[in-house]
Write a protein that holds these residues in place. Structure first.
Motif, PDB file in Angstrom:
ATOM      1  N   PRO A  52       0.820  -1.215   0.000  1.00 29.45           N
ATOM      2  CA  PRO A  52       0.000   0.000   0.000  1.00 29.45           C
ATOM      3  C   PRO A  52       0.853   1.264   0.000  1.00 29.45           C
ATOM      4  O   PRO A  52       1.946   1.299   0.563  1.00 29.45           O
ATOM      5  N   LEU A  53       0.331   2.305  -0.641  1.00 33.15           N
ATOM      6  CA  LEU A  53       1.029   3.590  -0.700  1.00 33.15           C
ATOM      7  C   LEU A  53       0.009   4.676  -0.999  1.00 33.15           C
ATOM      8  O   LEU A  53      -0.762   4.557  -1.944  1.00 33.15           O
ATOM      9  N   ASP A  54       0.010   5.741  -0.206  1.00 34.42           N
ATOM     10  CA  ASP A  54      -0.923   6.839  -0.416  1.00 34.42           C
ATOM     11  C   ASP A  54      -0.252   8.152  -0.759  1.00 34.42           C
ATOM     12  O   ASP A  54      -0.823   8.951  -1.484  1.00 34.42           O
ATOM     13  N   PHE A  55       0.928   8.416  -0.195  1.00 38.15           N
ATOM     14  CA  PHE A  55       1.603   9.644  -0.617  1.00 38.15           C
ATOM     15  C   PHE A  55       3.115   9.464  -0.562  1.00 38.15           C
ATOM     16  O   PHE A  55       3.642   8.695   0.245  1.00 38.15           O
ATOM     17  N   LYS A  81       2.053  18.273 -14.722  1.00 37.98           N
ATOM     18  CA  LYS A  81       1.778  16.975 -15.354  1.00 37.98           C
ATOM     19  C   LYS A  81       2.190  15.838 -14.427  1.00 37.98           C
ATOM     20  O   LYS A  81       1.468  14.839 -14.280  1.00 37.98           O
ATOM     21  N   PHE A  82       3.338  15.987 -13.782  1.00 34.33           N
ATOM     22  CA  PHE A  82       3.832  14.960 -12.854  1.00 34.33           C
ATOM     23  C   PHE A  82       2.853  14.738 -11.705  1.00 34.33           C
ATOM     24  O   PHE A  82       2.480  13.601 -11.390  1.00 34.33           O
ATOM     25  N   VAL A  83       2.401  15.824 -11.074  1.00 35.89           N
ATOM     26  CA  VAL A  83       1.477  15.702  -9.944  1.00 35.89           C
ATOM     27  C   VAL A  83       0.163  15.072 -10.397  1.00 35.89           C
ATOM     28  O   VAL A  83      -0.414  14.230  -9.696  1.00 35.89           O
ATOM     29  N   LYS A  84      -0.288  15.449 -11.574  1.00 31.05           N
ATOM     30  CA  LYS A  84      -1.533  14.882 -12.113  1.00 31.05           C
ATOM     31  C   LYS A  84      -1.386  13.397 -12.397  1.00 31.05           C
ATOM     32  O   LYS A  84      -2.286  12.595 -12.101  1.00 31.05           O
ATOM     33  N   GLU A  85      -0.256  13.001 -12.953  1.00 32.74           N
ATOM     34  CA  GLU A  85      -0.013  11.581 -13.243  1.00 32.74           C
ATOM     35  C   GLU A  85       0.056  10.761 -11.953  1.00 32.74           C
ATOM     36  O   GLU A  85      -0.461   9.645 -11.888  1.00 32.74           O
ATOM     37  N   MET A  86       0.694  11.316 -10.945  1.00 27.75           N
ATOM     38  CA  MET A  86       0.770  10.616  -9.669  1.00 27.75           C
ATOM     39  C   MET A  86      -0.617  10.474  -9.046  1.00 27.75           C
ATOM     40  O   MET A  86      -0.963   9.424  -8.480  1.00 27.75           O
ATOM     41  N   ASP A  87      -1.422  11.525  -9.157  1.00 27.23           N
ATOM     42  CA  ASP A  87      -2.774  11.473  -8.615  1.00 27.23           C
ATOM     43  C   ASP A  87      -3.597  10.397  -9.316  1.00 27.23           C
ATOM     44  O   ASP A  87      -4.405   9.706  -8.678  1.00 27.23           O
ATOM     45  N   ALA A  88      -3.383  10.246 -10.616  1.00 28.92           N
ATOM     46  CA  ALA A  88      -4.086   9.201 -11.360  1.00 28.92           C
ATOM     47  C   ALA A  88      -3.689   7.809 -10.880  1.00 28.92           C
ATOM     48  O   ALA A  88      -4.467   6.855 -11.005  1.00 28.92           O
ATOM     49  N   MET A  89      -2.477   7.689 -10.316  1.00 25.19           N
ATOM     50  CA  MET A  89      -2.022   6.415  -9.761  1.00 25.19           C
ATOM     51  C   MET A  89      -2.500   6.222  -8.319  1.00 25.19           C
ATOM     52  O   MET A  89      -2.216   5.199  -7.688  1.00 25.19           O
ATOM     53  N   GLY A  90      -3.210   7.220  -7.784  1.00 21.26           N
ATOM     54  CA  GLY A  90      -3.687   7.143  -6.407  1.00 21.26           C
ATOM     55  C   GLY A  90      -2.685   7.626  -5.391  1.00 21.26           C
ATOM     56  O   GLY A  90      -2.818   7.333  -4.197  1.00 21.26           O
ATOM     57  N   ILE A  91      -1.678   8.409  -5.843  1.00 21.04           N
ATOM     58  CA  ILE A  91      -0.583   8.838  -4.968  1.00 21.04           C
ATOM     59  C   ILE A  91      -0.569  10.365  -4.862  1.00 21.04           C
ATOM     60  O   ILE A  91      -0.519  11.074  -5.867  1.00 21.04           O
ATOM     61  N   LYS A  92      -0.580  10.865  -3.627  1.00 20.66           N
ATOM     62  CA  LYS A  92      -0.428  12.296  -3.379  1.00 20.66           C
ATOM     63  C   LYS A  92       1.062  12.640  -3.289  1.00 20.66           C
ATOM     64  O   LYS A  92       1.904  11.777  -3.036  1.00 20.66           O
ATOM     65  N   ILE A  93       1.364  13.934  -3.466  1.00 19.87           N
ATOM     66  CA  ILE A  93       2.752  14.408  -3.398  1.00 19.87           C
ATOM     67  C   ILE A  93       2.911  15.387  -2.240  1.00 19.87           C
ATOM     68  O   ILE A  93       2.137  16.330  -2.082  1.00 19.87           O
ATOM     69  N   SER A 152      -0.163  17.986  -2.115  1.00 19.37           N
ATOM     70  CA  SER A 152      -1.054  17.690  -0.991  1.00 19.37           C
ATOM     71  C   SER A 152      -0.552  18.188   0.356  1.00 19.37           C
ATOM     72  O   SER A 152      -1.328  18.264   1.316  1.00 19.37           O
ATOM     73  N   GLY A 153       0.749  18.501   0.468  1.00 27.80           N
ATOM     74  CA  GLY A 153       1.242  18.894   1.782  1.00 27.80           C
ATOM     75  C   GLY A 153       2.738  19.087   1.804  1.00 27.80           C
ATOM     76  O   GLY A 153       3.417  18.988   0.762  1.00 27.80           O
ATOM     77  N   TYR A 154       3.271  19.315   3.015  1.00 29.54           N
ATOM     78  CA  TYR A 154       4.683  19.679   3.181  1.00 29.54           C
ATOM     79  C   TYR A 154       5.327  18.931   4.339  1.00 29.54           C
ATOM     80  O   TYR A 154       4.666  18.530   5.296  1.00 29.54           O
TER      81      TYR A 154
END
Length: 714
Positions: free
Chosen positions: A255-258, A286-298, A356-358
Motif C-alpha cells: 500500500p502507498l498513499d503519498f 503533469k507529474f502531480v496529475k499523473e501521480m494522482d491518477a495512480m492514487g498517490i499524493k505528493i 497535498s502537503g509539506y
C-alpha cells in the motif's frame, strides 16, 4: 540621612508590594472546568496568539468541575522583571508533560528549560515541542501561556517556608536519608513581567488533557489518505524515478498513499527557492496529475529560509530578521505581509497544481543552525518569541492555505508548541533510537502534538521489521528513505511480515479515522501513555508468568516509568519489541484483555511475560473492544467510495463504538457534513453476541457498504 530613609522606605514598600502582588491572581472560569488567571502584565504576543485558533465547541459542553487546586497556594511574584510562579504539589502526585520528551515519562523532580530546539539526546526541556503544559496524576492540568523560554523546577527543590517542612535526616546514621528531599511545589521562572495561566480540571488526567486540546481548537483531522502509507524518496530523485517507485509499490502489492519529495525537487535548497528544478521535474503539473491518477499524493520537503535566487527574495526581504539561516533570509511569519508573500508562492507553485502537503524542516534548532537570541525581527517580537512560535506559525499559515482551497492536508514539521493540536502536522527529527521514538510517542499525548516513530535506515532485517511494526501503530506510517533509498522489501527475509503489517494498517483505517475524529471533536489523543488508561495501577496482583521469573508485584510495575507500551485509540494496547528482544513484560490495566490477533484471553490487571516471535507486534484489546476494519486496499478510499466493513468484537462485555464518516478529503465536515454511526454489540439469551449499526442520517455522508461481524473471543 534623608536619602537613606527614603531608600529604606522604597525597599520596604517594594517588599510589601511584592508580597501583596504574589497573591494577586484573579481567576475566571472561561469554560466548564477551565480557569484563566492573569498574573502581572503579560506580553502582548504569546503561544495562543501565534496559533490563533478558536476553542472547539465541545469545550463548552464538558462537565462542570470545581477548581482543582488551592488557589491560595498558587503564587506569583515579579522579581527584577521576571515572573515567578509556584503551584502546589501533594506527596502522592506524579507529573507528566512539559513538552515532547524522548527518554522520560515521569517529570516530577526534573529541572527543565522549555526551549524550542532539536532534541539533543537529553531531556532537559530543549525539544521540538517545549509545551509549557503539565498534567498531574491527581487529575488536573496547568498551562502557562508564554512565548518565552521557561525555567521549570518540577518538584525538585525545597523552600524553607514550605507547607510541608523538609524532614532533616542524618546521613551518617539514617538509612532512609535522601539526596533529593520531598518538594511540595512546581516552580517556574519566565523572563516577562507577567503571564496568562490556565488551570484545567479533571476529574481524571485524560479529562484535563481533553480540555487543554479543545482550548487549542481540538485535535487535527487528517484526510483519509494521510492515515495510509507514505514513502519519502531519495533527495535527488527525478519525476521518472518517483513514478517508478510508485509503480514498484503497486506491482509488489504494497500500500502507498503519498510520496514525499526531499530537497532535490527545488531548484536550490539550503537556502530554498521554493521553485521546481526543471531538470528533475520538467513539467511539475503533469507529474502531480499523473501521480494522482495512480492514487498517490505528493508531499514536498522545504524549510522557510529564502534563497537570494528565489523569485520572492526582494519582495519578502523587508519582512525578514537580522540574521541568516543556511545563508537564507528568515521571514518574520508573525507579520501578515511576510506570511502572504511566502504562502502565496506556495499556493501558486504547489497547491494549485495538486500538491497535498509539506514536510517543513529546520524550524526547531540547534542553536548553531537557527538565528541567535541577539537577532531582531521587524515585527518587534524578540528572537526568543519567534523561535518558540515559529513551528506554530508555519503550521497555522500553511494549514489555512489548504483550507482556502478546500483540500485537507497532512504533513511533517520539526517544531510545534502549545496551541498547535488542531494543525495537521506530525513532528519528526533526526534521532535514530527506536526506544526514544516510542517514549516520544507516549509523551506526545501529554504535549498536545503528534509524533511519528518513522522507519529509517536499519542495519538488520530484524531492526527494519521492528521499526516497521511500530510505525503502523502510530500517527503516520512512514519510511524516510531520503538518504538510504530503502524500500519495504529491502530485506527479502522479512518482506512478507512487513507487507502483512502494512496491509493491517490499511485494514484498520476505519478505526484510525474514527480515533482521529475523537481527537478532533473531543480532544482525546489517539496515541497516549498508560497513565491515562482507566484501571491502570488499580488492584495489586502477582505477576503471571510462563517461566520461573523473579517476584514482581503489580504495584511496583505500575509506579515505575512505563516507556515501552502505549494505548492506540479507545481499545488497543500496543507493546512493541526492540531489536534483540525475544521476550518482554506487558502491564495490563484492571479489566480483561484479549490478544488482538486471536481473541484469546491474556490477563486482567497483571504483568504478563510474552515471547511473541518476530512476525507480529504484540497488541491487546480491552474487554468489549470493537474494531471496525475494511478490506485491504493499496490506497485509502476516495470521496464517495463505499467501503465494506468487518466489525470485530473482543471479550465478554456488551459495548458500543462511535464510527466516524465524512468525505475524507475536504473541509465540508466544518459545515456539518459528517456522521457518527453507533455500533452496538449485545449478548443474546443463548449466550451468543449480536451486532448492530445505526442507520444512516438523511443528507449526511454514508461511505459504508456491506457490514459483517466477527466475534473474536472463543
Amino acid at each position: 540621612m534623608h536619602s537613606l530613609l527614603r531608600w529604606l522606605f522604597l525597599v520596604a514598600f517594594s517588599l510589601i508590594f511584592s508580597t501583596l502582588f504574589a497573591q494577586n491572581i484573579q481567576w475566571q472560569e472561561i469554560y466548564p472546568g477551565v480557569w484563566k488567571g492573569v498574573a502581572g502584565k503579560p506580553d502582548s504576543y504569546d503561544l495562543l496568539k501565534a496559533a490563533d485558533v478558536t476553542p472547539a465547541p465541545a469545550l463548552q459542553k464538558m462537565a462542570k468541575a470545581d477548581f482543582p487546586l488551592n488557589a491560595q497556594e498558587i503564587h506569583f511574584q515579579l522579581n527584577s522583571g521576571k515572573t515567578y510562579l509556584r503551584f502546589p504539589l501533594e506527596r502522592n502526585e506524579q507529573l507528566f508533560g512539559f513538552g515532547l520528551n524522548f527518554q522520560t515519562i515521569h517529570q516530577r523532580g526534573k529541572i527543565l528549560q522549555l526551549h524550542a530546539d532539536h532534541y539533543g539526546k537529553t531531556d532537559n526541556g530543549r525539544t521540538h515541542a517545549p509545551t509549557p503544559f503539565y498534567v498531574s496524576s491527581s487529575g488536573y492540568g496547568v498551562f502557562v501561556n508564554s512565548a518565552k523560554y521557561m525555567d521549570v523546577y518540577a518538584g525538585s527543590h525545597v523552600r524553607k517556608d514550605a507547607r510541608e517542612p523538609a524532614k532533616v535526616m542524618d546521613r551518617n546514621t539514617d538509612n532512609n536519608w535522601e539526596a533529593h528531599p520531598y518538594s511540595d511545589a512546581v516552580e517556574m521562572l519566565i523572563p516577562a513581567e507577567g503571564v496568562e495561566i490556565y488551570i484545567f480540571a479533571g476529574p481524571k488526567p485524560l479529562n484535563a488533557i481533553q480540555r487543554f486540546n479543545l482550548l487549542s481548537g481540538g485535535g487535527c483531522l487528517p484526510p483519509r489518505w494521510g492515515l495510509g502509507f507514505t514513502q519519502r524518496v531519495h533527495r535527488l530523485s527525478t519525476s521518472e524515478q518517483v513514478k517508478q517507485e510508485a509503480k514498484a509499490f503497486e506491482d509488489k502489492g504494497f500500500p502507498l498513499d503519498f510520496i514525499g519529495l526531499e530537497p532535490g525537487w527545488q531548484s536550490k535548497s539550503y537556502p530554498c527557492t521554493f521553485e521546481w528544478d526543471k531538470s528533475r521535474f520538467p513539467d511539475p503539473a503533469k507529474f502531480v496529475k499523473e501521480m494522482d491518477a495512480m492514487g498517490i499524493k505528493i508531499n514536498l520537503w522545504t524549510n522557510p529560509y529564502v534563497s537570494p535566487d528565489a523569485a520572492i527574495y526582494q519582495k519578502i526581504k523587508p519582512y525578514t530578521g537580522s540574521h541568516l539561516v543556511w545563508n537564507g533570509i528568515v521571514p518574520d511569519l508573525s507579520m501578515p505581509e511576510a506570511s502572504k508573500i511566502l504562502f502565496d508562492q506556495f499556493e501558486k507553485e504547489h497547491v494549485k497544481i495538486g500538491v497535498s502537503g509539506y514536510k517543513i524542516d529546520e524550524v526547531d534548532g540547534f542553536d548553531s543552525y537557527v538565528w541567535p537570541d541577539v537577532a531582531t525581527f521587524p515585527s518587534g517580537h524578540t528572537s526568543e518569541q519567534i523561535r518558540q512560535t515559529y513551528g506554530l506559525l508555519v503550521q497555522k499559515q500553511s494549514f489555512e492555505m489548504f483550507r482556502r482551497n478546500n483540500m485537507r492536508t497532512y504533513g511533517l514539521v520539526r517544531g510545534s508548541n502549545a496551541g498547535g493540536s488542531s494543525f495537521p502536522y506530525v513532528i519528526y527529527n533526526d534521532n535514530y533510537s527506536h526506544e526514544d521514538f516510542i517514549t516520544a510517542l507516549i509523551n506526545s499525548g501529554y504535549a498536545g502534538v503528534l509524533w511519528t516513530p518513522e522507519v529509517r535506515a536499519s542495519k538488520t532485517a530484524e531492526e527494519w521489521l521492528r521499526r516497521f511494526q511500530t510505525v503502523c501503530f502510530s500517527p503516520m506510517a512512514m519510511i524516510n528513505a531520503w538518504s538510504s533509498s530503502m524500500e519495504p522489501w529491502t530485506f527479502p527475509e522479512v518482506a512478507p511480515q512487513i507487507k502483512a503489517v502494512a496491509e493491517l494498517r490499511m485494514k484498520m483505517m476505519p478505526y484510525w479515522y474514527s480515533e482521529f475524529a475523537k481527537y478532533h471533536y473531543e480532544g482525546i489523543p489517539p496515541f497516549r501513555g498508560m497513565s491515562l488508561e482507566e484501571g491502570f495501577g488499580i488492584d495489586i496482583k502477582k505477576e503471571k508468568t510462563t517461566a520461573s521469573l523473579e517476584d514482581n508485584p503489580y504495584a511496583e510495575a505500575v509506579t515505575r516509568e512505563v516507556k515501552d507500551q502505549y494505548m492506540a485509540g479507545e481499545y488497543l494496547l500496543v507493546a512493541p519489541l526492540f531489536t534483540g528482544q525475544t521476550t518482554r513484560k506487558v502491564i495490563l490495566p484492571k479489566g480483561k484483555w484479549y490478544d488482538f490477533y486471536t481473541g484469546k484471553f491474556v490477563g486482567d490487571g497483571e504483568v504478563i511475560s510474552i515471547t511473541p516471535g518476530l512476525d507480529q507486534i504484540p497488541v491487546y484489546v480491552k474487554d468489549g473492544g470493537i474494531i471496525p476494519m475494511m478490506p485491504m486496499k493499496l490506497h485509502a478510499p476516495k470521496s464517495g467510495e463505499k467501503v465494506d466493513l468487518e466489525i470485530r468484537h473482543y471479550g465478554e462485555k456488551n459495548s458500543s463504538y462511535k464510527l466516524y464518516d465524512d468525505d475524507g478529503n475536504t473541509f465540508d465536515y466544518e459545515k456539518g457534513m459528517f456522521a457518527w454511526r453507533e455500533i452496538k454489540v449485545e449478548k443474546q439469551k443463548n449466550g451468543s453476541f449480536k451486532g448492530s449499526i445505526s442507520k444512516e442520517e438523511s443528507g449526511k455522508p454514508n461511505n459504508i457498504g456491506a457490514v459483517t461481524w466477527r466475534f473474536m473471543t472463543p
